[in-house]
Design a protein around this motif. Structure first.
Motif, PDB file in Angstrom:
ATOM      1  N   PRO A 340       0.808  -1.234   0.000  1.00  0.00           N
ATOM      2  CA  PRO A 340       0.000   0.000   0.000  1.00  0.00           C
ATOM      3  C   PRO A 340       0.832   1.270   0.000  1.00  0.00           C
ATOM      4  CG  PRO A 340      -0.027  -1.024   2.171  1.00  0.00           C
ATOM      5  CD  PRO A 340       0.654  -1.989   1.262  1.00  0.00           C
ATOM      6  N   ALA A 341       2.083   1.217   0.430  1.00  0.00           N
ATOM      7  CA  ALA A 341       2.907   2.429   0.449  1.00  0.00           C
ATOM      8  C   ALA A 341       3.139   2.963  -0.956  1.00  0.00           C
ATOM      9  CB  ALA A 341       4.245   2.153   1.134  1.00  0.00           C
ATOM     10  N   SER A 342       3.209   2.084  -1.914  1.00  0.00           N
ATOM     11  CA  SER A 342       3.425   2.510  -3.296  1.00  0.00           C
ATOM     12  C   SER A 342       2.192   2.279  -4.152  1.00  0.00           C
ATOM     13  CB  SER A 342       4.615   1.753  -3.899  1.00  0.00           C
ATOM     14  OG  SER A 342       4.362   0.359  -3.907  1.00  0.00           O
ATOM     15  N   GLY A 343       1.548   1.123  -3.978  1.00  0.00           N
ATOM     16  CA  GLY A 343       0.429   0.796  -4.852  1.00  0.00           C
ATOM     17  C   GLY A 343       0.926   0.528  -6.265  1.00  0.00           C
ATOM     18  N   TYR A 344      -0.016   0.450  -7.178  1.00  0.00           N
ATOM     19  CA  TYR A 344       0.368   0.205  -8.571  1.00  0.00           C
ATOM     20  C   TYR A 344       0.817   1.505  -9.235  1.00  0.00           C
ATOM     21  CZ  TYR A 344       0.047  -0.654 -13.559  1.00  0.00           C
ATOM     22  OH  TYR A 344       0.327  -0.729 -14.892  1.00  0.00           O
ATOM     23  N   VAL A 345       1.921   1.427  -9.956  1.00  0.00           N
ATOM     24  CA  VAL A 345       2.463   2.557 -10.708  1.00  0.00           C
ATOM     25  C   VAL A 345       2.686   2.087 -12.136  1.00  0.00           C
ATOM     26  CG1 VAL A 345       4.370   4.195 -10.935  1.00  0.00           C
ATOM     27  CG2 VAL A 345       3.576   3.526  -8.673  1.00  0.00           C
ATOM     28  N   GLN A 346       2.317   2.940 -13.077  1.00  0.00           N
ATOM     29  CA  GLN A 346       2.531   2.595 -14.473  1.00  0.00           C
ATOM     30  C   GLN A 346       4.000   2.306 -14.736  1.00  0.00           C
ATOM     31  OE1 GLN A 346       0.558   6.134 -16.168  1.00  0.00           O
ATOM     32  NE2 GLN A 346      -0.663   4.708 -17.402  1.00  0.00           N
ATOM     33  N   GLY A 347       4.258   1.212 -15.371  1.00  0.00           N
ATOM     34  CA  GLY A 347       5.619   0.777 -15.637  1.00  0.00           C
ATOM     35  C   GLY A 347       5.938  -0.528 -14.953  1.00  0.00           C
ATOM     36  N   ILE A 348       5.291  -0.808 -13.825  1.00  0.00           N
ATOM     37  CA  ILE A 348       5.528  -2.083 -13.148  1.00  0.00           C
ATOM     38  C   ILE A 348       5.027  -3.237 -14.007  1.00  0.00           C
ATOM     39  CG2 ILE A 348       4.995  -3.424 -11.072  1.00  0.00           C
ATOM     40  CD1 ILE A 348       4.811  -0.903  -9.491  1.00  0.00           C
ATOM     41  N   ASN A 349       4.031  -2.988 -14.832  1.00  0.00           N
ATOM     42  CA  ASN A 349       3.508  -4.056 -15.690  1.00  0.00           C
ATOM     43  C   ASN A 349       4.584  -4.589 -16.638  1.00  0.00           C
ATOM     44  OD1 ASN A 349       3.213  -1.355 -16.764  1.00  0.00           O
ATOM     45  ND2 ASN A 349       2.194  -2.267 -18.534  1.00  0.00           N
ATOM     46  N   ASP A 350       5.512  -3.720 -17.065  1.00  0.00           N
ATOM     47  CA  ASP A 350       6.592  -4.182 -17.937  1.00  0.00           C
ATOM     48  C   ASP A 350       7.580  -5.082 -17.202  1.00  0.00           C
ATOM     49  OD1 ASP A 350       5.736  -2.857 -20.275  1.00  0.00           O
ATOM     50  OD2 ASP A 350       6.595  -0.977 -19.569  1.00  0.00           O
ATOM     51  N   LEU A 351       7.668  -4.942 -15.897  1.00  0.00           N
ATOM     52  CA  LEU A 351       8.635  -5.722 -15.125  1.00  0.00           C
ATOM     53  C   LEU A 351       8.166  -7.151 -14.877  1.00  0.00           C
ATOM     54  CD1 LEU A 351       9.693  -3.022 -12.498  1.00  0.00           C
ATOM     55  CD2 LEU A 351      10.545  -3.411 -14.823  1.00  0.00           C
ATOM     56  N   VAL A 352       6.918  -7.445 -15.130  1.00  0.00           N
ATOM     57  CA  VAL A 352       6.421  -8.820 -14.996  1.00  0.00           C
ATOM     58  C   VAL A 352       6.830  -9.660 -16.200  1.00  0.00           C
ATOM     59  CG1 VAL A 352       4.369 -10.240 -14.621  1.00  0.00           C
ATOM     60  CG2 VAL A 352       4.441  -7.921 -13.711  1.00  0.00           C
ATOM     61  N   THR A 353       6.958  -9.026 -17.350  1.00  0.00           N
ATOM     62  CA  THR A 353       7.144  -9.748 -18.607  1.00  0.00           C
ATOM     63  C   THR A 353       8.361 -10.662 -18.612  1.00  0.00           C
ATOM     64  OG1 THR A 353       6.095  -7.878 -19.724  1.00  0.00           O
ATOM     65  CG2 THR A 353       7.281  -9.460 -21.095  1.00  0.00           C
ATOM     66  N   PRO A 354       9.566 -10.224 -18.207  1.00  0.00           N
ATOM     67  CA  PRO A 354      10.714 -11.147 -18.249  1.00  0.00           C
ATOM     68  C   PRO A 354      10.504 -12.398 -17.409  1.00  0.00           C
ATOM     69  CG  PRO A 354      11.464  -8.885 -18.006  1.00  0.00           C
ATOM     70  CD  PRO A 354       9.984  -8.854 -17.826  1.00  0.00           C
ATOM     71  N   PHE A 355       9.956 -12.258 -16.211  1.00  0.00           N
ATOM     72  CA  PHE A 355       9.702 -13.439 -15.379  1.00  0.00           C
ATOM     73  C   PHE A 355       8.689 -14.365 -16.048  1.00  0.00           C
ATOM     74  CE2 PHE A 355      11.056 -10.308 -12.106  1.00  0.00           C
ATOM     75  CZ  PHE A 355      12.130 -11.014 -11.594  1.00  0.00           C
ATOM     76  N   PHE A 356       7.641 -13.799 -16.586  1.00  0.00           N
ATOM     77  CA  PHE A 356       6.604 -14.593 -17.234  1.00  0.00           C
ATOM     78  C   PHE A 356       7.188 -15.399 -18.398  1.00  0.00           C
ATOM     79  CE2 PHE A 356       3.349 -15.076 -20.517  1.00  0.00           C
ATOM     80  CZ  PHE A 356       2.340 -15.701 -19.797  1.00  0.00           C
ATOM     81  N   ILE A 357       8.014 -14.771 -19.224  1.00  0.00           N
ATOM     82  CA  ILE A 357       8.594 -15.451 -20.392  1.00  0.00           C
ATOM     83  C   ILE A 357       9.563 -16.545 -19.963  1.00  0.00           C
ATOM     84  CG2 ILE A 357      10.117 -15.135 -22.381  1.00  0.00           C
ATOM     85  CD1 ILE A 357       7.255 -14.208 -22.821  1.00  0.00           C
ATOM     86  N   VAL A 358      10.392 -16.276 -18.968  1.00  0.00           N
ATOM     87  CA  VAL A 358      11.373 -17.272 -18.514  1.00  0.00           C
ATOM     88  C   VAL A 358      10.671 -18.515 -17.973  1.00  0.00           C
ATOM     89  CG1 VAL A 358      13.115 -17.732 -16.741  1.00  0.00           C
ATOM     90  CG2 VAL A 358      13.233 -15.642 -18.103  1.00  0.00           C
ATOM     91  N   PHE A 359       9.643 -18.343 -17.176  1.00  0.00           N
ATOM     92  CA  PHE A 359       8.946 -19.498 -16.608  1.00  0.00           C
ATOM     93  C   PHE A 359       8.071 -20.191 -17.647  1.00  0.00           C
ATOM     94  CE2 PHE A 359       9.370 -16.883 -12.542  1.00  0.00           C
ATOM     95  CZ  PHE A 359      10.564 -17.503 -12.207  1.00  0.00           C
ATOM     96  N   LEU A 360       7.599 -19.453 -18.642  1.00  0.00           N
ATOM     97  CA  LEU A 360       6.859 -20.090 -19.727  1.00  0.00           C
ATOM     98  C   LEU A 360       7.807 -20.919 -20.589  1.00  0.00           C
ATOM     99  CD1 LEU A 360       4.281 -20.483 -21.391  1.00  0.00           C
ATOM    100  CD2 LEU A 360       4.820 -18.342 -22.582  1.00  0.00           C
ATOM    101  N   GLN A 361       8.999 -20.437 -20.843  1.00  0.00           N
ATOM    102  CA  GLN A 361       9.977 -21.202 -21.610  1.00  0.00           C
ATOM    103  C   GLN A 361      10.330 -22.504 -20.910  1.00  0.00           C
ATOM    104  OE1 GLN A 361      13.161 -18.341 -22.034  1.00  0.00           O
ATOM    105  NE2 GLN A 361      12.520 -17.769 -24.109  1.00  0.00           N
ATOM    106  N   GLU A 362      10.354 -22.481 -19.598  1.00  0.00           N
ATOM    107  CA  GLU A 362      10.666 -23.687 -18.844  1.00  0.00           C
ATOM    108  C   GLU A 362       9.614 -24.766 -19.059  1.00  0.00           C
ATOM    109  OE1 GLU A 362      11.852 -24.776 -14.215  1.00  0.00           O
ATOM    110  OE2 GLU A 362      10.194 -23.392 -14.623  1.00  0.00           O
ATOM    111  N   ALA A 363       8.366 -24.346 -19.235  1.00  0.00           N
ATOM    112  CA  ALA A 363       7.271 -25.312 -19.368  1.00  0.00           C
ATOM    113  C   ALA A 363       7.105 -25.830 -20.791  1.00  0.00           C
ATOM    114  CB  ALA A 363       5.961 -24.677 -18.906  1.00  0.00           C
TER     115      ALA A 363
END
Length: 546
Positions: A340-363
């Protein structure tokens, strides 16, 4: 007596020649040189009146007496101005200037130069098509030169970096080379079809998600990773050391979980921790992710996330699938509720993408095309695992830069000021050039700090960059400052060529990194490490001037 006969014969021949010249109207026949030895003299009755052959072409930059006399005779002013017929002189500077007006047209484009005699003959024989043809050809050549120059400017950096890396390149197998060529061919076609999207400032780079061209370079490291990861008690320092220069694709998912401290060092506890964490995320989904919540703050957060997620990587079909967007919405919303101190800020959505792709490649299998992969074909259990692991790794990753997203984003403002001071000390000429044209560091580097260069680099380059970020011993927040400094200095030559605010901003917001590979990232990281080694222990370089 014999001498008198010879003199009378010569005199008779001379008189006969004079009478013939007068009858034919050929002046100067008497003065024409005669070469009896060669027999190469002017033929009586021929058009040429002299022995030496004079070219009818105009010489660029030299007065054209014939043309000037023709113009003077047409207007009837040559004699009035005192220009003697046959003298070849021009009477005024204006006429001289006109006579040399073709000086720019040099002889290397001879097909574009047509003398008056040749043009007249061509006009008679072909109805003037020859003159028009020369004009069309010259225009075509000019357009080709302009197009080639523009294309060379666009590819100058790419060609230079390719040549530089070619000297130190590691030989790869023929199959790997073929894969790289195929990737480049399909990438070129894709970029040409999407060239309009690239023109917009701030667009993500139009690149393939993964690049297999450097996979062979990491094959030799797999054994080292295997030894470290198979140990009963993980040596995290050793893992960071070998991960700093890049993690092989086969080992990346496991290595990122360990480097993020999402998994414990003990191999015996890893499976139990994984099951507990993944189940814990499902509980968070059930407890927090309620779209029909009456909380106005939560509604505003969800509304903003719902707007930002579809804008993320619009050129990649994978991220336009509703199933994938719902996964991202849940990850971001739950993270915002838990922070709650920060909440959602535009730009954090881009930081999910690398993790998502790496774990999808694993599967998936290594040869799967991720860009067009249909997530609905993946079992729900596997999708839940990818979502949960992405959430927990993102949470750990953002812990050291959470001050970037609190009110007024004070952390980013501080880093922008530090970048300004750092560039001023490293390269004062570049700093003064930006300042002289009204470019403020906040205008272009805010996004570099907020999105961690995910908007400036292709996705596979971002993943390689994060191998090093996760391996940084003291956190990547400080090191990212020097990466941004090295990134800006990399484009110094192009920036110094821009002489106005608009040109500088367009370049800084659309840096040509679409052809970058892991090699360019390795060079960038090496330069950033050098800058950190030089300036990190010199506090004065990071102090704000009073």
């Amino acid at each position: 007596m014999d001498n008198n006969v010879e003199q009378l014969a010569a005199k008779s021949q001379t008189e006969k020649a004079d009478s013939t010249a007068a009858a034919t109207g050929t002046p100067g026949a008497r003065e024409a040189p005669v070469s009896g030895a060669s027999g190469a003299g002017p033929t009586p009755g021929a058009n040429s009146s002299t022995f030496w052959k004079n070219s009818g072409r105009r010489v660029p930059g030299r007065p054209s007496p014939k043309r000037e006399l023709e113009k003077a005779a047409a207007v009837g002013v040559a004699i009035g101005r005192g220009a003697a017929p046959g003298s070849g002189m021009v009477s005024t500077f204006t006429e001289y200037q006109k006579s040399v007006s073709d000086a720019w047209d040099m002889g290397d484009d001879e097909f574009c130069i047509i003398s008056s005699t040749e043009a007249a003959a061509a006009a008679v024989g072909a109805g003037g098509d020859a003159a028009r043809f020369s004009r069309q050809v010259s225009q075509t050549v000019a357009l080709n030169v302009i197009e080639t120059h523009s294309r060379s400017n666009q590819n100058h950096n790419t060609s230079r970096s390719a040549n530089e890396s070619g000297a130190d390149s590691v030989p790869v197998s023929s199959s790997s080379t073929d894969d790289c060529k195929e990737d480049r061919r399909s990438l070129t076609d894709s970029n040409e079809n999407r060239s309009r999207l690239r023109n917009y400032p701030g667009r993500p780079q139009l690149q393939k998600i993964s690049s297999n061209c450097q996979d062979s370079e990491y094959e030799t490291k797999i054994e080292k990773f295997q030894v470290v990861l198979d140990s009963p008690q993980l040596d995290l320092v050793a893992l960071k050391k070998i991960s700093w220069s890049g993690v092989p694709r086969k080992m990346r998912a496991v290595s990122w979980r360990l480097l993020s401290k999402y998994l414990p060092p003990s191999s015996e506890r890893r499976m139990a921790v994984l099951e507990s964490k993944r189940q814990g995320y499902q509980d968070l989904r059930h407890n927090y992710f309620r779209v029909d919540s009456q909380d106005e703050t939560q509604q505003d957060t969800y509304r903003q996330i719902h707007i930002d997620v579809p804008r993320m990587n619009p050129q990649i079909p994978l991220f336009q699938q509703q199933l994938v967007q719902e996964m991202f919405e849940r990850i971001l919303f739950i993270w915002a509720i838990r922070h709650p101190a920060s909440g959602y800020v535009q730009g954090i959505n881009d930081l999910v993408t690398p993790f998502f792709i790496v774990f999808l490649q694993e599967a998936l299998t290594p040869n799967t095309d991720l860009e067009k992969y249909d997530m609905s074909t993946l079992p729900e259990e596997t999708r839940n695992i990818i979502e949960a692991d992405s959430f927990w790794c993102l949470s750990k990753f953002l812990d050291c830069i959470q001050d970037n997203y609190i009110f007024a984003q004070l952390g980013i403002q501080e880093k922008v000021n530090q970048l300004k001071d750092l560039i001023q000390r490293i390269d004062v000429n570049l700093h003064r050039h930006l300042q002289a044209h009204g470019v403020d560091y906040l205008q272009f580097s805010f996004r570099w700090m907020n999105n961690l260069l995910t908007r400036e680099l292709p996705l596979h380059c971002t993943i390689r960059l994060w191998d090093t970020y996760l391996a940084e011993s003291d956190g990547f927040a400080l090191f990212h400052l020097y990466v941004c400094a090295a990134f800006l200095l990399h484009w110094k030559e192009q920036l110094m060529q821009q002489n106005d605010f608009q040109g500088l901003m367009l370049l800084l917001q659309n840096l040509p990194t679409h052809n970058w590979s892991d090699r360019q990232i390795n060079v960038l990281l090496a330069e950033a490490f050098r800058l950190k080694f030089t300036y990190a222990d010199a506090p004065k370089h990071l102090e704000t001037k009073s």
